[in-house]
Design an enzyme around this catalytic site. Structure first.
Site, PDB file in Angstrom:
ATOM      1  N   ARG A 299       0.869  -1.190   0.000  1.00  0.00           N
ATOM      2  CA  ARG A 299       0.000   0.000   0.000  1.00  0.00           C
ATOM      3  C   ARG A 299       0.904   1.237   0.000  1.00  0.00           C
ATOM      4  NH1 ARG A 299      -5.038   0.031   3.870  1.00  0.00           N
ATOM      5  NH2 ARG A 299      -5.818   1.284   2.123  1.00  0.00           N
TER       6      ARG A 299
ATOM      7  N   ASP B 209      -2.764   9.414   7.288  1.00  0.00           N
ATOM      8  CA  ASP B 209      -1.897   8.380   6.719  1.00  0.00           C
ATOM      9  C   ASP B 209      -0.525   8.917   6.349  1.00  0.00           C
ATOM     10  OD1 ASP B 209      -4.804   7.399   6.216  1.00  0.00           O
ATOM     11  OD2 ASP B 209      -3.486   5.647   6.122  1.00  0.00           O
TER      12      ASP B 209
ATOM     13  N   LYS C 117      -8.251   9.037   4.851  1.00  0.00           N
ATOM     14  CA  LYS C 117      -9.297   8.309   4.123  1.00  0.00           C
ATOM     15  C   LYS C 117     -10.112   9.234   3.233  1.00  0.00           C
ATOM     16  CE  LYS C 117      -9.929   4.834   3.995  1.00  0.00           C
ATOM     17  NZ  LYS C 117      -9.318   4.079   2.842  1.00  0.00           N
TER      18      LYS C 117
HETATM   19  O1  MRU Z   1      -7.674   2.261   3.994  1.00  0.00           O
HETATM   20  P1  MRU Z   1      -7.515   2.268   5.482  1.00  0.00           P
HETATM   21  O2  MRU Z   1      -8.673   1.690   6.205  1.00  0.00           O
HETATM   22  O3  MRU Z   1      -6.193   1.639   5.899  1.00  0.00           O
HETATM   23  O4  MRU Z   1      -7.422   3.799   5.846  1.00  0.00           O
HETATM   24  C1  MRU Z   1      -7.225   4.175   7.175  1.00  0.00           C
HETATM   25  C2  MRU Z   1      -7.324   5.631   7.397  1.00  0.00           C
HETATM   26  O5  MRU Z   1      -7.427   6.408   6.477  1.00  0.00           O
HETATM   27  C3  MRU Z   1      -7.198   6.127   8.802  1.00  0.00           C
HETATM   28  O6  MRU Z   1      -7.974   7.253   8.999  1.00  0.00           O
HETATM   29  C4  MRU Z   1      -5.729   6.484   9.016  1.00  0.00           C
HETATM   30  O7  MRU Z   1      -4.909   5.375   8.777  1.00  0.00           O
HETATM   31  C5  MRU Z   1      -5.464   7.035  10.342  1.00  0.00           C
HETATM   32  S1  MRU Z   1      -5.555   5.761  11.498  1.00  0.00           S
HETATM   33  C6  MRU Z   1      -5.041   5.945  12.894  1.00  0.00           C
END
Ligand code: MRU
Length: 342
Positions: free
Chosen positions: A81, A220, A231
């Protein structure tokens, strides 16, 4: 004991399969780096800090397997990812220890401990911001499932709730994979925190009516100027919060800060399979001939952020660049308590 997204025992990484929640509690037991890489790609484990820790343990597993070098394992895990920088920090931390001839499992344990401690700290630092916010909106899942324990956005909510049980959380459902409706709601329910799941397109309605006092999300990847990826849908929530005069906070541990990126334009945004948008719970929604676009993240400009909740305190976007030495000190080997999971 609260929720734990993963734990490591007997040279095995145990992962709560987040694709099955909340309906079923399924734990995957992994002893091979290829399995961990696949679990990250397919989102058995997800959330920036949690995939960093999973990848750190993936490196530790590779060090015990025949035929893997640290560089090959790092490449395999790093290809899963692209957006969350934590993934690469977790990989690099163990890769460096491995290359120095140190114990990769101990390095992964230390990285995990560090992330959990930083998230706990975020809770303590961030809770006072919610002292007068009775109704808080959050997006996606930035709880224990996304971080191993505590959470980022959910950590201040958890601590504030201990002091003020009336706290109420609006939970964006977070299409297409419904991390809010499935995972955040599950965590809040377990903790007895009052909440309501709302459709992704309902946040503006509640913000405009004055029914939300603060917005808090995770991240992220945070660039040096405070632009950050989170997200998909975070950006529009930030704009709506500003439009309605509601403070917007971003909570993140040090591995989420990417001081090498000057701004958000260079943050890689993962685009996932069309099926995630065209289907819901395995059922096709759109006509057979329809295509879809599915960016998993968006980038929110720093100007929409009231404050970053970090393990060292709450800072304004303009001060993010100055955090580099603090973050660097925290990442030094030995900075976290060594040892097994609490
Ligand atoms: O695609 P995901 O479910 O891995 O995305 C996660 C997010 O966007 C969270 O908001 C982000 O990782 C912050 S988590 C502490």
């Amino acid at each position: 004991m609260g929720v734990r997204a993963l734990w490591y025992e007997d040279h095995t990484l145990h992962l709560l399969d987040q694709r099955r929640l909340p309906g079923r509690t399924v734990v995957r037991h992994r002893r091979r780096v290829e399995e961990v890489a696949e679990d990250i790609r397919t989102m058995v484990v997800r959330g920036a800090p949690a995939i960093g820790v999973a990848a750190a343990y993936g490196m530790a597993l590779a060090s015990r397997q025949r035929g893997w070098t640290s560089a090959r394992a790092a490449r395999r895990l790093g290809s899963t990812r692209p957006t969350a920088v934590d993934l690469f920090v977790g990989i690099r931390t163990v890769e460096e220890a491995w290359d120095r001839g140190e114990d990769p499992e101990a390095a992964a344990d230390e990285y995990r401990t560090r992330v959990v401690e930083e998230c706990h700290r975020i809770g303590v630092v961030g809770a006072p911001l919610l002292a007068r916010a009775d109704r808080v909106l959050t997006h996606c899942n930035a709880g224990a499932l996304a971080t191993v324990e505590w959470g980022t956005a959910l950590a201040p909510i958890r601590v504030a709730h201990q002091r003020r049980p009336s706290l109420f959380v609006f939970v964006d459902e977070t299409r297409p994979l419904l991390q809010g409706a499935r995972l955040t709601a599950w965590e809040l329910e377990r903790d007895g925190i009052r909440h309501a799941v709302i459709a992704d397109n309902a946040a503006g309605h509640f913000l405009a009516r004055g029914e939300i006092d603060a917005v808090i999300v995770g991240a992220d990847r945070i660039a040096r100027n405070g632009d950050f990826a989170n997200k998909i849908g975070t950006y529009e929530k930030a704009v709506l919060a500003r439009e309605n005069g509601v403070p917007f906070y971003v909570a993140a541990p040090w591995p989420t800060f990417d001081f090498a990126r000057p701004n958000g334009r260079s943050i890689p945004v993962e685009e996932r399979a069309m099926e995630e948008v065209l289907t819901l719970a395995g059922r096709r929604l759109a006509p057979r001939g329809s295509a879809a676009r599915n960016p998993a993240f968006d980038v929110t400009p720093a100007r929409y952020v009231r404050g970053f909740i970090t393990p060292a305190g709450v800072v304004r976007p303009a001060d993010v660049a100055g955090l580099r030495p603090v973050a660097r000190r925290a990442s030094r080997p030995g900075s976290a308590r060594r040892g097994s999971p609490p």
